[in-house]
Design an enzyme around this catalytic site. Sequence first.
Site, PDB file in Angstrom:
ATOM      1  N   GLY A 150       9.707  82.968  37.269  1.00  0.00           N
ATOM      2  CA  GLY A 150      10.799  83.726  37.850  1.00  0.00           C
ATOM      3  C   GLY A 150      10.619  83.860  39.351  1.00  0.00           C
ATOM      4  N   CYS A 151      11.721  84.101  40.051  1.00  0.00           N
ATOM      5  CA  CYS A 151      11.654  84.190  41.513  1.00  0.00           C
ATOM      6  C   CYS A 151      10.859  85.413  41.967  1.00  0.00           C
ATOM      7  CB  CYS A 151      13.055  84.198  42.108  1.00  0.00           C
ATOM      8  SG  CYS A 151      14.170  85.428  41.412  1.00  0.00           S
ATOM      9  N   PHE A 152      11.120  86.578  41.365  1.00  0.00           N
ATOM     10  CA  PHE A 152      10.359  87.770  41.741  1.00  0.00           C
ATOM     11  C   PHE A 152       8.870  87.622  41.407  1.00  0.00           C
ATOM     12  CE2 PHE A 152      14.533  90.158  41.209  1.00  0.00           C
ATOM     13  CZ  PHE A 152      14.705  90.388  42.566  1.00  0.00           C
TER      14      PHE A 152
END
EC number: 1.2.1.38
Length: 347
Positions: A150-152
């Site tokens: 995921g990006c986060f």
Amino acid sequence: MTIKVAIAGASGYAGGEILRLLLGHPAYASGELEIGALTAASTAGSTLGELMPHIPQLADRVIQDTTAETLAGHDVVFLGLPHGFSAEIALQLGPDVTVIDCAADFRLQNAADWEKFYGSEHQGTWPYGIPEMPGHREALRGAKRVAVPGCFPTGATLALLPAVQAGLIEPDVSVVSITGVSGAGKKASVALLGSETMGSLKAYNTSGKHRHTPEIAQNLGEVSDKPVKVSFTPVLAPLPRGILTTATAPLKEGVTAEQARAVYEEFYAQETFVHVLPEGAQPQTQAVLGSNMCHVQVEIDEEAGKVLVTSAIDNLTKGTAGAAVQCMNLSVGFDEAAGLPQVGVAP
């Protein structure tokens, strides 16, 4: 040998970014990589030129329906589908196909976490696509199934990994990530209208409710001798793309700023896509725009007795599509950095 690549979800932001990167890949220029089927759901039948004018090279290509039959016959398939849809498609593709999933379906190891945060049956775990994590680069070489992070979690993990592994901090971290609106995808939403987002910041999915919370905890727990508690707060900002993460945690007794900086510089010394900034410089989302880079700064707040680590990534590049291409490179035997920009766009 030519590697034939398909992209499911090609009309989304992640799919479009994968296309942009592949068109600049040296293997595409040399004919070693061919772009095959481009598929989607709601945009099937449209041409790519109608949807993505920034990719004129493939303007005449028609978006097809996403089916296992359409994706069959490709060497590499990127899945840029909504969470929960990837597993159904992936399970129909043969074991010789390299499947790189940009959704969350195969990231989490703990089935209970998946069921709690995503509300469906856990389908298993694939090699996890942050090569900078200890042991992961080796697992990704030749892998036929890859879960893109995921990006986060990418921004948070790269910010905190060295501190956790070196035992500089207590296993109790707070993470605040400011993100651009493209992280929510292309689906129309009142909350993402320009009149709702411009000139405003808004926290969302607070108090441990965001789906990326267990993923961050999982990653940090891999390099810790005990579970890491994670408090994660995402904040929506009026930016098209970019994530700025600030992470804090209580310091172990006696840890100095010099020691912390030395740990980070050593940890990332051989990493192409992570840059520890000079002392006093701060990560900026603009500096990594369009690149596969993560910029990191580590500092000590002596009064509070905490470490403060800041990281900046482009959520669509290092946070999704760049990571996917980086993993493809490792899987098929290309140079890991091939086709991945190391220079941002400014202003």
